[in-house]
Design a protein around this motif. Structure first.
Motif, PDB file in Angstrom:
ATOM      1  N   ALA A  74       0.833  -1.195   0.000  1.00 52.71           N
ATOM      2  CA  ALA A  74       0.000   0.000   0.000  1.00 52.71           C
ATOM      3  C   ALA A  74       0.873   1.252   0.000  1.00 52.71           C
ATOM      4  O   ALA A  74       1.846   1.346   0.736  1.00 52.71           O
ATOM      5  CB  ALA A  74      -0.904   0.006   1.229  1.00 52.71           C
ATOM      6  N   SER A 101     -14.209   5.366  11.944  1.00 47.27           N
ATOM      7  CA  SER A 101     -15.423   5.404  11.116  1.00 47.27           C
ATOM      8  C   SER A 101     -16.526   6.237  11.750  1.00 47.27           C
ATOM      9  O   SER A 101     -17.651   5.796  11.877  1.00 47.27           O
ATOM     10  CB  SER A 101     -15.962   4.046  10.742  1.00 47.27           C
ATOM     11  N   GLN A 166      -5.732   4.004   8.190  1.00 43.59           N
ATOM     12  CA  GLN A 166      -6.827   3.045   8.177  1.00 43.59           C
ATOM     13  C   GLN A 166      -6.391   1.759   8.860  1.00 43.59           C
ATOM     14  O   GLN A 166      -5.207   1.495   9.014  1.00 43.59           O
ATOM     15  CB  GLN A 166      -7.289   2.762   6.756  1.00 43.59           C
ATOM     16  N   GLU A 168      -6.313  -2.455   9.130  1.00 43.19           N
ATOM     17  CA  GLU A 168      -5.968  -3.471   8.139  1.00 43.19           C
ATOM     18  C   GLU A 168      -7.185  -3.895   7.324  1.00 43.19           C
ATOM     19  O   GLU A 168      -7.059  -4.332   6.196  1.00 43.19           O
ATOM     20  CB  GLU A 168      -5.336  -4.690   8.811  1.00 43.19           C
ATOM     21  N   SER A 169      -8.383  -3.731   7.879  1.00 42.11           N
ATOM     22  CA  SER A 169      -9.617  -4.080   7.169  1.00 42.11           C
ATOM     23  C   SER A 169     -10.164  -2.908   6.358  1.00 42.11           C
ATOM     24  O   SER A 169     -11.229  -3.019   5.765  1.00 42.11           O
ATOM     25  CB  SER A 169     -10.667  -4.592   8.147  1.00 42.11           C
ATOM     26  N   GLY A 170      -9.450  -1.764   6.358  1.00 41.58           N
ATOM     27  CA  GLY A 170      -9.852  -0.639   5.528  1.00 41.58           C
ATOM     28  C   GLY A 170     -10.726   0.399   6.223  1.00 41.58           C
ATOM     29  O   GLY A 170     -11.204   1.319   5.585  1.00 41.58           O
TER      30      GLY A 170
END
Length: 177
Positions: A74, A101, A166, A168-170
């Motif tokens: 990334a 989030s 972010q 690791e799962s976004g």
């Protein structure tokens, strides 16, 4: 007739012992039994084959492998520009306001050696940041780790006293003071 204080205490104790100190209050408990509990639902159990064991002499690890040659890594987010300063543990240590989030919480980052670098303490954070146990800095990147040493999130300095990144799962995450 004169009795000594010690004599009176001794006679009183003998009288109590002889009477047995019984009470009718406790006898009613001996005959009462609680009603049996209902069985809890157990669900269903399914069967299946386990994966084959690792070959003898093959080491297994609970940590993900580092990217190999040709694998895509990334890229740094735009906020982690080349002119951003390298991070130090001292510049990250403290208490941060976290936004995961859209949900707010706090993350404490003391400089106490632990795990992959330094101990971390999420305070009422949502998953997966509630599992942060340690943190460390390398260059321009702040990495948050779980109990097993796995990476939970990567963040980069996006201004004075601010990090964005972010999980690791976004899931987007930011830290600010």
């Amino acid at each position: 007739m004169a009795f000594s204080r010690t004599g009176l205490v001794a006679i009183s104790l003998m009288a109590l012992a002889a009477s047995g100190c019984q009470s009718s209050r406790m006898s009613s408990l001996d005959t009462q039994q609680p009603a049996p509990l209902e069985a809890a639902p157990a669900g269903t159990v399914t069967g299946g084959a386990l994966p084959p064991p690792a070959a003898p002499g093959t080491a297994t690890s609970q940590f993900p492998a580092a990217p190999g040659a040709g694998e895509q890594v990334a890229a740094l987010p735009p906020a982690a520009a080349a002119d951003a300063p390298d991070l130090t543990a001292g510049s990250v240590a403290g208490v941060w306001n976290a936004s995961v989030s859209g949900q707010s919480c706090k993350v404490a980052t003391p400089q106490t050696k632990f795990g992959q670098g330094f101990r971390a303490g999420p305070l009422r954070c949502p998953a997966p940041i509630d599992g942060v146990k340690s943190w460390n800095v390398a260059g321009k990147q702040l990495t948050l780790y779980d109990e097993g040493g796995g990476t939970l999130a990567r963040l980069y300095s996006s201004g004075p006293e601010k990090f964005d990144g972010q999980t690791e799962s976004g899931v987007p995450i930011s830290l600010s003071r």
